[in-house]
Scaffold this motif. Structure first.
Motif, PDB file in Angstrom:
ATOM      1  N   TRP A 132      65.887-118.312   8.152  1.00  0.00           N
ATOM      2  CA  TRP A 132      66.765-117.198   8.552  1.00  0.00           C
ATOM      3  C   TRP A 132      67.508-116.622   7.353  1.00  0.00           C
ATOM      4  O   TRP A 132      68.474-115.899   7.491  1.00  0.00           O
ATOM      5  CB  TRP A 132      67.748-117.662   9.619  1.00  0.00           C
ATOM      6  CG  TRP A 132      67.076-117.909  10.930  1.00  0.00           C
ATOM      7  CD1 TRP A 132      66.460-119.052  11.342  1.00  0.00           C
ATOM      8  CD2 TRP A 132      66.912-116.970  11.990  1.00  0.00           C
ATOM      9  NE1 TRP A 132      65.922-118.895  12.591  1.00  0.00           N
ATOM     10  CE2 TRP A 132      66.187-117.623  13.025  1.00  0.00           C
ATOM     11  CE3 TRP A 132      67.285-115.648  12.180  1.00  0.00           C
ATOM     12  CZ2 TRP A 132      65.853-116.997  14.214  1.00  0.00           C
ATOM     13  CZ3 TRP A 132      66.953-115.012  13.376  1.00  0.00           C
ATOM     14  CH2 TRP A 132      66.252-115.682  14.368  1.00  0.00           C
ATOM     15  N   THR A 192      56.057-114.121   9.272  1.00  0.00           N
ATOM     16  CA  THR A 192      57.466-114.468   9.476  1.00  0.00           C
ATOM     17  C   THR A 192      58.141-113.351  10.278  1.00  0.00           C
ATOM     18  O   THR A 192      57.523-112.316  10.565  1.00  0.00           O
ATOM     19  CB  THR A 192      58.199-114.638   8.132  1.00  0.00           C
ATOM     20  OG1 THR A 192      58.397-113.343   7.533  1.00  0.00           O
ATOM     21  CG2 THR A 192      57.399-115.520   7.182  1.00  0.00           C
ATOM     22  N   ARG A 193      59.401-113.555  10.630  1.00  0.00           N
ATOM     23  CA  ARG A 193      60.133-112.511  11.372  1.00  0.00           C
ATOM     24  C   ARG A 193      60.365-111.266  10.525  1.00  0.00           C
ATOM     25  O   ARG A 193      60.810-110.229  11.026  1.00  0.00           O
ATOM     26  CB  ARG A 193      61.479-113.058  11.870  1.00  0.00           C
ATOM     27  CG  ARG A 193      62.424-113.525  10.793  1.00  0.00           C
ATOM     28  CD  ARG A 193      63.628-114.234  11.397  1.00  0.00           C
ATOM     29  NE  ARG A 193      64.429-113.354  12.202  1.00  0.00           N
ATOM     30  CZ  ARG A 193      65.523-112.706  11.755  1.00  0.00           C
ATOM     31  NH1 ARG A 193      65.906-112.844  10.496  1.00  0.00           N
ATOM     32  NH2 ARG A 193      66.218-111.927  12.556  1.00  0.00           N
ATOM     33  N   TYR A 194      60.034-111.334   9.237  1.00  0.00           N
ATOM     34  CA  TYR A 194      60.253-110.215   8.326  1.00  0.00           C
ATOM     35  C   TYR A 194      58.950-109.498   7.960  1.00  0.00           C
ATOM     36  O   TYR A 194      58.934-108.683   7.045  1.00  0.00           O
ATOM     37  CB  TYR A 194      60.905-110.715   7.030  1.00  0.00           C
ATOM     38  CG  TYR A 194      62.096-111.599   7.252  1.00  0.00           C
ATOM     39  CD1 TYR A 194      63.295-111.078   7.742  1.00  0.00           C
ATOM     40  CD2 TYR A 194      62.039-112.967   6.985  1.00  0.00           C
ATOM     41  CE1 TYR A 194      64.393-111.892   7.950  1.00  0.00           C
ATOM     42  CE2 TYR A 194      63.135-113.787   7.185  1.00  0.00           C
ATOM     43  CZ  TYR A 194      64.302-113.255   7.672  1.00  0.00           C
ATOM     44  OH  TYR A 194      65.390-114.062   7.886  1.00  0.00           O
ATOM     45  N   SER A 197      59.138-105.767   7.701  1.00  0.00           N
ATOM     46  CA  SER A 197      60.407-105.310   7.122  1.00  0.00           C
ATOM     47  C   SER A 197      60.255-104.192   6.089  1.00  0.00           C
ATOM     48  O   SER A 197      61.219-103.503   5.777  1.00  0.00           O
ATOM     49  CB  SER A 197      61.124-106.487   6.460  1.00  0.00           C
ATOM     50  OG  SER A 197      60.395-106.950   5.335  1.00  0.00           O
ATOM     51  N   ASP A 219      67.438-106.218  10.756  1.00  0.00           N
ATOM     52  CA  ASP A 219      67.084-105.756  12.109  1.00  0.00           C
ATOM     53  C   ASP A 219      66.119-104.574  11.961  1.00  0.00           C
ATOM     54  O   ASP A 219      65.766-104.179  10.850  1.00  0.00           O
ATOM     55  CB  ASP A 219      68.321-105.401  12.945  1.00  0.00           C
ATOM     56  CG  ASP A 219      69.115-104.228  12.388  1.00  0.00           C
ATOM     57  OD1 ASP A 219      68.578-103.491  11.539  1.00  0.00           O
ATOM     58  OD2 ASP A 219      70.272-104.046  12.797  1.00  0.00           O
TER      59      ASP A 219
END
Length: 469
Positions: A132, A192-194, A197, A219
């Motif tokens: 994170w 990944t969550r990115y 991005s 976000d």
């Protein structure tokens, strides 16, 4: 200095796993190209250290910039006797190992030796983050001895983000902003969550940004502004259903915003100004708009009066506040746009001061009436409350103390001020007395000296028989 076994293992594994990504050294070469100079070689003669060519040009001052007519690069001008001159940049690589993200810190240091430049590349630190992007470790080179080429990191100094902190004699503080290498970033963030991005796109267009902060607070709005090519707004919180709700202007402003890659401060001005004039927007982005916006001032009309003077704008903001305090009609254009801002500022300031003194004197007179029942004397001394601002100023001057600065406190009832005098000469200053909650808290003679025993006896008697009766 103890390093946990698991952490030592992690650091060793990072050393084995982390390599320089393909293309990184070419990226470094490109950055080092701007570490060049134009060297003065005589009147009107110059030498470019980048393309190593001589050329003639009109006289240019040292430290000004000049474009080489051969390689078309623009560099700072330096004297011909210059030696041992350093230019540096800090670049970063984002990497990943297991569940950890790693930002690697490199310095490109170019040194001019009187003939040309050479550069050294050195990795001087690492920051290790969890999934994170919360920082868990710093590893810092406390001693670096690098020659030409790449120097690896040593685990001489490190910082834990835990219950205790250890500081070594660091080579440098790591900081957060770097020029990031974009070549491997998309691959590192994949899965990944990115992964959407667009940080790799941002890295291609923006230098020295805080990648760790952007990913920690990530976000969808970050990806949104980068795709819109508004790179300086990465990290700016965007909310709303359509363009106008998100940015405060209609979508036809987008090409203008992209062309100038506006910042969040410039966007604040644009929302209010709503005109495609970057000169005005950049000027007002460095000026406090709070007072100006509050009174709906037209920025173009204001610029006619201030001629882009920042100091004049500070005076204008004060002027608006003064005019409002004095009850002027703040919708009247003659009030909003005075012909001479400085003159009107000074005039209203004097009026404010006069008005403030009137109010202060009125309140002090009221306090005097409340406290005059505490006046007291014996056969030697007399004591009575301060009657006006003027009396406080006179007392301060004669006693060489700061009691005049107590005027506002006295007027507000936060402190009671009394003058103690000789009964035989009640107009001459003797002792200045401050009282709080019916207790003497300060008693000073001239130059803030202590009172005599006789004076102290009188004040104790007054405190007991009058203030606490």
């Amino acid at each position: 200095m103890y390093i946990k076994k698991d952490d030592r293992r992690l650091f060793r594994e990072l050393d084995e796993h982390l390599t320089l990504p393909k293309g990184f050294l070419k990226f470094v070469d490109k950055i080092s190209e701007r570490h060049n100079l134009i060297i003065k070689k005589g009147t009107g003669k110059y030498f470019c250290t980048h393309c190593r060519s001589f050329f003639e040009e009109k006289k240019v001052r040292v430290n000004e910039e000049l474009r080489c007519p051969n390689c078309k690069m623009k560099y700072q001008v330096k004297n011909g006797n210059l030696k041992n001159f350093d230019i540096g940049d800090c670049v970063g690589i984002l990497d990943k190992y297991k569940d950890y993200f790693v930002i690697r810190y490199f310095e490109i240091l170019s040194t001019y030796d009187g003939d040309g430049f050479r550069y050294d590349l050195c990795e001087y630190g690492r920051k290790i983050f969890n999934s994170w992007f919360r920082e868990e470790f710093e590893i810092i080179n406390s001693h670096i001895y690098s020659g030409l080429g790449y120097c690896g990191i040593r685990h001489d100094g490190y910082l834990y983000d835990s219950s205790w902190t250890y500081f070594s004699s660091y080579y440098r503080d790591l900081g957060n902003s770097l020029i990031f290498y974009p070549g491997n970033m998309k691959k590192v963030l994949k899965g990944t969550r990115y992964q959407y991005s667009q940080m790799w796109t941002l890295a291609k267009h923006k230098e020295y940004f805080d990648l760790s902060q952007l990913l920690h607070l990530y976000d969808d709005s970050t990806e949104f502004v980068i795709k819109l090519k508004l790179y300086n707004l990465a990290g700016y919180q965007i909310r709303g259903k359509n363009f106008e709700e998100r940015f405060g202007v209609s979508k036809d402003f987008l090409p203008f915003m992209q062309r100038h890659d506006i910042t969040d401060d410039e966007l604040t001005v644009l929302k209010y100004y709503k005109k495609k004039n970057i000169k005005v927007i950049r000027y007002f982005s460095e000026v406090d708009l709070n007072e100006i916006v509050r009174y709906h001032v037209d920025l173009d009309s204001l610029l006619k009066l201030t001629s882009y003077s920042k100091s004049m704008n500070h005076e204008y903001a004060d002027y608006l506040r003064f005019a409002d305090q004095l009850g002027y009609n703040m919708k009247d254009k003659r009030i909003l746009y005075p012909k001479d801002i400085k003159r009107e500022h000074d005039r209203l300031y004097k009026m404010i001061e006069i008005n403030r003194d009137k109010i202060l004197n009125k309140n002090i007179s009221k306090r005097y009436k409340e406290l005059k029942c505490n006046a007291y004397h014996d056969n030697t001394f007399v004591i009575f409350p301060a009657k006006s601002v003027e009396s406080l100023i006179k007392e301060s001057k004669e006693q060489d103390n700061c009691v005049k600065t107590y005027a506002s406190k006295y007027a507000a009832g936060d402190s009671d001020i009394y003058f103690m005098r000789l009964l035989a000469n009640p107009n001459k200053s003797l002792v200045t007395v401050e009282v709080k909650n019916n207790k003497v808290v300060q008693q000073r003679t001239k130059h803030n000296d202590s009172t005599t025993d006789e004076q102290k006896v009188f004040l104790r008697k007054w405190e007991k028989e009058v203030l606490n009766a």
